[in-house]
Motif scaffolding. Structure first.
Motif, PDB file in Angstrom:
ATOM      1  N   LEU A   1      27.098  99.340   8.918  1.00  0.00           N
ATOM      2  CA  LEU A   1      28.003  98.461   9.654  1.00  0.00           C
ATOM      3  C   LEU A   1      28.512  99.212  10.884  1.00  0.00           C
ATOM      4  N   GLU A   2      28.524  98.555  12.022  1.00  0.00           N
ATOM      5  CA  GLU A   2      28.996  99.159  13.263  1.00  0.00           C
ATOM      6  C   GLU A   2      29.952  98.197  13.954  1.00  0.00           C
ATOM      7  N   CYS A   3      30.975  98.753  14.585  1.00  0.00           N
ATOM      8  CA  CYS A   3      31.949  97.955  15.334  1.00  0.00           C
ATOM      9  C   CYS A   3      31.711  98.159  16.822  1.00  0.00           C
ATOM     10  N   TRP A   4      31.477  97.058  17.542  1.00  0.00           N
ATOM     11  CA  TRP A   4      31.281  97.101  18.989  1.00  0.00           C
ATOM     12  C   TRP A   4      32.224  96.097  19.635  1.00  0.00           C
ATOM     13  N   ARG A   5      33.119  96.621  20.511  1.00  0.00           N
ATOM     14  CA  ARG A   5      34.032  95.766  21.271  1.00  0.00           C
ATOM     15  C   ARG A   5      34.785  94.797  20.369  1.00  0.00           C
ATOM     16  N   GLY A   6      35.267  95.297  19.240  1.00  0.00           N
ATOM     17  CA  GLY A   6      36.087  94.487  18.348  1.00  0.00           C
ATOM     18  C   GLY A   6      35.327  93.588  17.405  1.00  0.00           C
ATOM     19  N   HIS A   7      33.991  93.598  17.459  1.00  0.00           N
ATOM     20  CA  HIS A   7      33.189  92.759  16.567  1.00  0.00           C
ATOM     21  C   HIS A   7      32.357  93.652  15.647  1.00  0.00           C
TER      22      HIS A   7
END
Length: 325
Positions: free
Chosen positions: A191-197
């Motif tokens: 799981l990765e978080c990019w720009r709040g998503h």
């Protein structure tokens, strides 16, 4: 009472570690003397099933809090089983310096808005017990920093556990261009978080290729499936590059669009060139990567894609999907 519970937890842990296949609740109930004495055999005919289920769930949670990695596996006929693989529960000696302890302290603070807050705090306590020096404060070096990663999607926790346990999953996923969700069979990697998503990277078994899924588009319940992975799991750096590419962070070409003069300021900030056309439109050249079509749709009638042709077609397909509801 404390001794009895400790003995029950020990027996449950030994059963889960000693099995080569997932054991159902009924099998565990029949195998552990404390359960049999308290609730009788697990034939489903007694009136103590609810009480046993509550105790079993508490015992399972207690073992996980103590650090035992327990996998939950659902068979093809829908029966849920449990096991603790020995290779997942074997750790090398832990040695941390002050900077590493501070990094873990920051990581624990990250999850204060998620259900992992208790687990993160408990992990630091276990590190203390494993030999973390008493004069090292894992929070002190960076006490002014208060990192937060919000987690709102219900799919986050089951997917996080599936990534940890290397367990295939099934879920319904609605693509931005689709009216209805469709079922996806996935071997989750990370799981990765990019720009709040939040995004899930993994191997899509139906398509035979790696895919990235935005968690906010997962509908319904994430269901676990038995069996091993069929594809190799790439290293964490490669996974992050994959997510960055699908999230539109990596660009390798340019797109040409028309934009209303008083609209689309985020697009203007990314533009490599801007030309006034004089007829109520400006022409922009912007970096083009995966996910740009979804971003352009957000600006509605204020944006017209000129080229490339495939980007224009993707934007049109998304607009048609929105129009259909």
């Amino acid at each position: 009472m404390a001794i009895a519970k400790a003995e029950r937890l020990m027996n449950l842990a030994l059963c889960l570690l000693g099995t080569r296949r997932p054991l159902s609740k009924r099998e565990l109930r029949d195998s552990i003397e404390a359960y049999v004495e308290a609730f009788g055999p697990g034939n489903g005919a007694g009136g103590n099933d609810d009480s046993f289920n509550r105790m079993f769930e508490r015992d399972k949670d207690d073992l996980r809090e103590l650090g035992l990695v327990i996998e939950t596996v659902e068979s093809l006929d829908g029966e849920v089983g449990y096991l603790a693989r020995r290779d997942s529960n074997r750790l090398p000696p832990i040695t941390l310096d002050a900077e590493e302890a501070a990094a873990l302290g920051l990581a624990a603070k990250v999850w204060q808005q998620a259900r992992l807050a208790g687990a993160a705090s408990g992990a630091l306590q276990k590190l203390r017990a494993a030999g973390l020096p008493e004069d090292v404060d894992p929070y002190g070096a960076h006490g002014a920093l208060e990192p937060r990663i919000p987690v709102h999607e219900a799919a986050f926790e089951p997917l996080m556990l599936a990534c940890r346990d290397r367990r295939p999953v099934v879920f319904d996923y609605r693509k931005a261009t689709a009216v209805r969700p469709e079922q996806r069979h996935v071997e989750p990697w990370a799981l990765e978080c990019w720009r709040g998503h939040w995004y899930l990277a993994g191997w899509d078994r139906d398509r035979g290729a790696e895919r990235v899924f935005r968690l906010s588009r997962i509908t319904g319940k994430v269901r676990s499936r038995g069996g091993r992975y069929t594809a190799d799991v790439p290293d964490v750096v490669t996974v992050r590059e994959t997510v960055a590419s699908w999230a539109g962070e990596i660009t390798d070409r340019s797109a040409r669009i028309r934009l209303r003069p008083d609209a689309g300021y985020p697009l203007r900030a990314k533009a490599t060139s801007v030309r006034e056309l004089g007829d109520g439109w400006d022409e922009l050249e912007i970096p083009y990567g995966h996910g740009l079509d979804a971003w352009l749709v957000e600006f509605g009638p204020d944006v017209v894609v000129l080229e490339p042709a495939e980007l224009r077609a993707d934007v049109v397909d998304r607009l048609r999907a929105v129009a259909k509801g």
